[in-house]
Each structure stands twice: as structure tokens, then as C-alpha cells.
Scaffold this active site. Structure first.
Site, PDB file in Angstrom:
ATOM      1  N   HIS A 106       0.815  -1.217   0.000  1.00  0.00           N
ATOM      2  CA  HIS A 106       0.000   0.000   0.000  1.00  0.00           C
ATOM      3  C   HIS A 106       0.848   1.267   0.000  1.00  0.00           C
ATOM      4  CE1 HIS A 106       0.420  -0.132   4.527  1.00  0.00           C
ATOM      5  NE2 HIS A 106       0.474   1.175   4.349  1.00  0.00           N
ATOM      6  N   ASP A 141       0.160  -7.680   1.650  1.00  0.00           N
ATOM      7  CA  ASP A 141       0.551  -6.262   1.621  1.00  0.00           C
ATOM      8  C   ASP A 141       2.070  -6.103   1.603  1.00  0.00           C
ATOM      9  OD1 ASP A 141       0.219  -3.560   1.475  1.00  0.00           O
ATOM     10  OD2 ASP A 141      -0.273  -3.266   3.591  1.00  0.00           O
ATOM     11  N   SER A 214       4.750   2.475   7.906  1.00  0.00           N
ATOM     12  CA  SER A 214       4.338   1.330   7.081  1.00  0.00           C
ATOM     13  C   SER A 214       5.472   0.857   6.188  1.00  0.00           C
ATOM     14  CB  SER A 214       3.142   1.717   6.204  1.00  0.00           C
ATOM     15  OG  SER A 214       1.993   1.910   6.980  1.00  0.00           O
TER      16      SER A 214
END
Length: 479
Positions: A106, A141, A214
Site C-alpha cells: 500500500h 501487503d 508502514s
């Protein structure tokens, strides 16, 4: 002798206190300095089409539409309708000296340009390198990037996430909220967390993780990566001490496939499955709940090998199956094309079936599936097990949007005080099997109920379809 034991106990107590004091006072700086050069900032740039009107600010045709258009034009000038670039920040880490970098999918999804910023050290200037995407996996992810550097890069290695224990110290590194390189420390708060995906295996930690972290690494105290920081649970968007990192033992398999093939290649068994509850286990004669109950077998490897709806998978490739989640992960991690032994519970005993696995990605693209066929019965309605049941007619097929060759018994009404209602059965459901045998008439269902009672069963297992999706439900015969 007693004095000696007292002296020994006293020495051990002093030693324990010394070790504890040392542990509390030990700095993480040496470890952070050692591994930080392999942690990177990731900046992405995406081209976004320009707006052509108020677009959601006011309803179309509103008397305020012209006012808001003029307001936008004043603020955007002549460029208001032109494409613009949107930037985003994330983190990552280098896993090889030749420039392979791991981050979250992402972080780089839909990006037109990806820049990797290396943290400066020893007075060195900040270095930025463009990166290309080697491969991505939206199910975990994870994304694998590659940069071309003038020399070997400092990198970190993956550790074994399975040995991480609740309470172990961990370090999270990355670029939180765009503030640049940052280190936070905490412990492993929980293991084997699932959020939304079939292949989830998250480590929960209270080490501060915020937006921008992230894709960054979660380190153990040996400087090994045991997780990729992916998500947080928060009511306000900031860290409240509940962060999630995808376990390294999942990430390693994904990265290896992305590096070799540019895509994932997961094993595919070709069954629809559900967990076995206690009442289901009793209804099927199993000693205890466990395994994965096959609710449907579309065209694919399992059907070719002879697996059947109603089989309970007890063992896959020599490993005991505890539940559906574990089986999905194990199948996905098995090599495509491998022939594996699948032990199932069937007809009161066990059978071993040899299945050659297909590839899940191919199956998802093909979107295979199917229904079984039979002629429709023409009996009257009946009230059984808290259900009003009707044989399937052409009219009901049309009303319910079923295939012309669908077969079974239609639930026309459910007593809201019944066990059937509490277990999710609703009007419009189609019962296709009872006691792991097909039912095409009310007489069939009554016969299955009697057979179950004669066998000493307290529950009857039904295979129910809703919108084409099958699931098993066990209902008490005492109702």
C-alpha cells in the site's frame, strides 16, 4: 548444610538483581546504530486527474454550485482542472547488498515514481535513488523494490518469527509522520493475529508505529527482521500501543517468489471449507472438533483427486489440520504442482487421497465453480427442525434466481425462536444435503433424520446454499 543453601540462595538473588538492573540500564543505541543504515524512507509520487467541477462539495444542480465553482477557480487558478501530483511517505529496508528493498504494497500502490532515501551516517549527505517495482502481493501487503547503487549496500537479514515470544523486546524503525528516521522500542504483545486476509499472521506490538512507519522493519534484539510494520489499531489515527507487523516467516516466502518470478505462486487445493464446530463433530461421529470441513468441490485439483463435499480434512501433507485458517496458509505455502497426501474423515472412517496442487492465482483468474444437478420434486411443504421447507419448483427457481438444474429443498420460513434461526438459516436458503447425502424431497430429509437417530446422533448436518455459496450447519434432532 542449611547455611550453605542460604548463602547460595543469597548469591543467586544478588545475581538476579544485578542482571535485572543491567537489563534495565542497557542502551539500545549500539543495536540501532548497527542496523539503521539498512532502513530507508520511501517517497512516492502519483499523477491525479484534475477536477472538472465541484465533485461532491454540493449536489449537482444546487443553487450553490456556481458559487463553489467560482471559489475553486479562485483558489486553483487556471490550473484547477489540470492533473496534479500527490506524494506519499512510507518506510522500507534493504535485504541484499545489490539493492533489493522490502516495503508494504500500500506504500507504493499506483505510484508513478518511487524514490528511496537512505539515512545519512558519519556526516554523509542524504542519498536518494529511484526504485523500480519487482513484484507485489496484495494478500500480505508486501512489495519488493530494487535500486541500482554505485556500490554494495548495507542490509539486514530476516529472523525466525515463530520463535518470538510474547514479552520479547522489539524495535520498530522507519519514517513516522514524515519526521525522518525514528526508533521506537516495545515488546511483542501478542502472536498470530489475523486482521482481514487469508494469509494473515501478524505480530502485535506496543512499539510506537504511526503513519509513515508502514513497510518498515520490526527487529528482535539480535538485529534480525521478524516483522514488517503494516497497520495500527487506533481511534484517532495515532499510535495507542496496538501495532501489527506481518510475521517474517510469511514475508520471506512472498519475497522469495517475487524475487524469482515477479509474482506469487501459491498452492491451490480447490475446495470451499469451513471450521468444524462441536455439534458438527458430534453429527459426523468425530471424537472432537477440528480439521476443515469441505462444503463444496468445484472443478480443480481436489475434484480430480476424488475429494468430496462433506469430507473433513484432518491432515495435509503430513501436518495435522487444526482449522480452516491454518489449512489455507499451509496450502498456499506449498509448492505448485506438488503431490500431497490429504487424510480425510469420510463415512465414519479415514481415507488418504493424493492431490496434485494447482496454482491459486490461475484459479482466481479463471473463477471456476459449479452446481450439481437433479430434477425438481413436487411435494407439499413441511415444518421440520424449526424450518418451513418446500420442494424446489420451477417457480421457486425463478423467484430465487437459481440455476435451472439446481436441486434441493427451499427454506420458506424460519421460526425466530429456533436453533436454525440462531445459526443463521433464513428464508430463501437451499438445503442440498442432509447427513452428507443429497436430498431432493421432504421424504429424503425425514429419512436422513431417522438414520441419524438410529446411529445415536444428536444432530443432523445440513449443507445449505445461499447465493451459490455453500456452508454446513448442524441442527439438533431434539427440536
Amino acid at each position: 548444610m542449611r547455611l550453605m543453601w542460604l548463602v547460595f540462595a543469597g548469591m543467586m538473588l544478588v545475581l538476579a538483581q544485578t542482571v535485572a538492573a543491567h537489563a534495565r540500564g542497557e542502551s539500545l543505541a549500539p543495536l540501532a546504530e548497527k542496523i539503521s543504515p539498512a532502513v530507508v524512507n520511501i517517497t512516492t509520487s502519483t499523477l491525479i486527474e484534475g477536477q472538472t467541477g465541484p465533485q461532491g462539495i454540493v449536489p449537482e444542480g444546487s443553487p450553490f454550485e456556481d458559487f463553489f465553482r467560482e471559489f475553486q477557480d479562485r483558489n486553483n487558478g487556471d490550473d484547477g482542472n489540470r492533473p496534479r501530483r500527490s506524494n506519499a511517505l512510507g518506510s522500507g529496508f534493504v535485504i541484499s547488498e545489490d539493492g533489493y528493498i522490502v516495503t508494504n504494497n500500500h506504500v507504493i500502490a499506483e505510484a508513478d515514481e518511487i524514490l528511496v532515501e537512505f539515512f545519512p551516517g558519519d556526516g554523509q549527505p542524504v542519498k536518494e535513488l529511484p526504485a523500480k517495482v519487482i513484484g507485489t502481493d496484495d494478500k500480505t501487503d508486501i512489495a519488493l523494490l530494487k535500486v541500482e547503487a554505485s556500490g554494495p549496500l548495507q542490509y539486514v537479514t530476516f529472523g525466525d518469527s515463530d520463535v518470538a515470544r510474547v514479552g520479547d523486546w522489539v524495535i520498530a524503525m522507519g519514517n513516522p509522520l514524515g519526521q525522518g528516521f525514528s526508533v521506537s522500542a516495545g515488546i511483542v504483545s501478542a502472536r498470530n493475529r489475523a486482521l482481514s486476509g487469508s494469509y494473515d499472521d501478524y505480530i502485535q506490538t506496543d512499539a510506537a508505529i504511526n503513519r509513515g512507519n508502514s513497510g518498515g522493519p520490526l527487529f528482535n534484539m539480535d538485529g534480525e527482521v521478524i516483522g514488517v510494520n503494516t497497520a495500527i489499531l487506533s481511534p484517532n489515527g495515532g499510535s495507542i500501543g496496538i501495532g501489527f507487523s506481518m510475521a517474517s516467516n510469511v514475508v520471506v516466502k512472498v519475497v522469495d517468489q517475487l524475487r524469482e518470478f515477479g509474482e506469487t505462486r501459491r498452492g491451490w487445493l480447490g475446495v470451499r471449507i469451513q471450521d468444524v464446530t462441536e455439534d458438527m463433530a458430534e453429527a459426523m461421529g468425530l471424537d472432537k472438533p477440528g480439521g476443515a470441513l469441505i462444503s463444496d468441490v468445484p472443478d480443480g485439483p481436489a475434484k480430480d483427486a476424488g475429494l468430496l463435499a462433506g469430507d473433513v480434512i484432518l491432515s495435509f501433507d503430513g501436518v495435522e489440520v487444526e482449522d480452516t485458517r491454518g489449512l489455507v496458509r499451509q496450502v498456499g505455502e506449498t509448492t505448485v504442482g506438488k503431490s500431497v497426501r490429504v487424510v480425510v474423515h469420510r463415512d465414519g472412517g479415514t481415507q488418504t487421497v493424493l492431490v496434485t496442487l494447482g496454482r491459486r492465482e490461475d484459479a482466481e483468474r479463471a473463477d471456476d465453480g459449479g452446481e450439481e444437478t437433479s430434477e425438481a420434486p413436487t411435494e407439499e411443504n413441511a415444518d421440520i427442525l424449526g424450518l418451513s421447507i418446500s420442494p424446489l419448483t420451477d417457480t421457486l427457481r425463478t423467484d430465487l434466481g437459481l440455476e435451472e438444474d439446481a436441486e434441493g429443498l427451499v427454506v420458506t420460513e424460519v421460526d425466530e425462536a429456533s436453533e436454525a434461526f440462531s445459526k443463521g438459516l433464513r428464508a430463501g436458503d437451499l438445503i442440498t444435503e442432509a447427513g452428507q447425502q443429497k436430498v431432493t424431497s421432504i421424504a429424503d430429509l425425514e429419512a436422513r433424520m431417522e438414520e441419524a437417530r438410529e446411529a445415536g446422533r444428536k444432530s443432523l448436518l445440513l449443507l445449505v446454499r445461499r447465493g451459490g455459496d455453500p456452508r454446513f450447519v448442524a441442527l439438533s434432532l431434539g427440536e
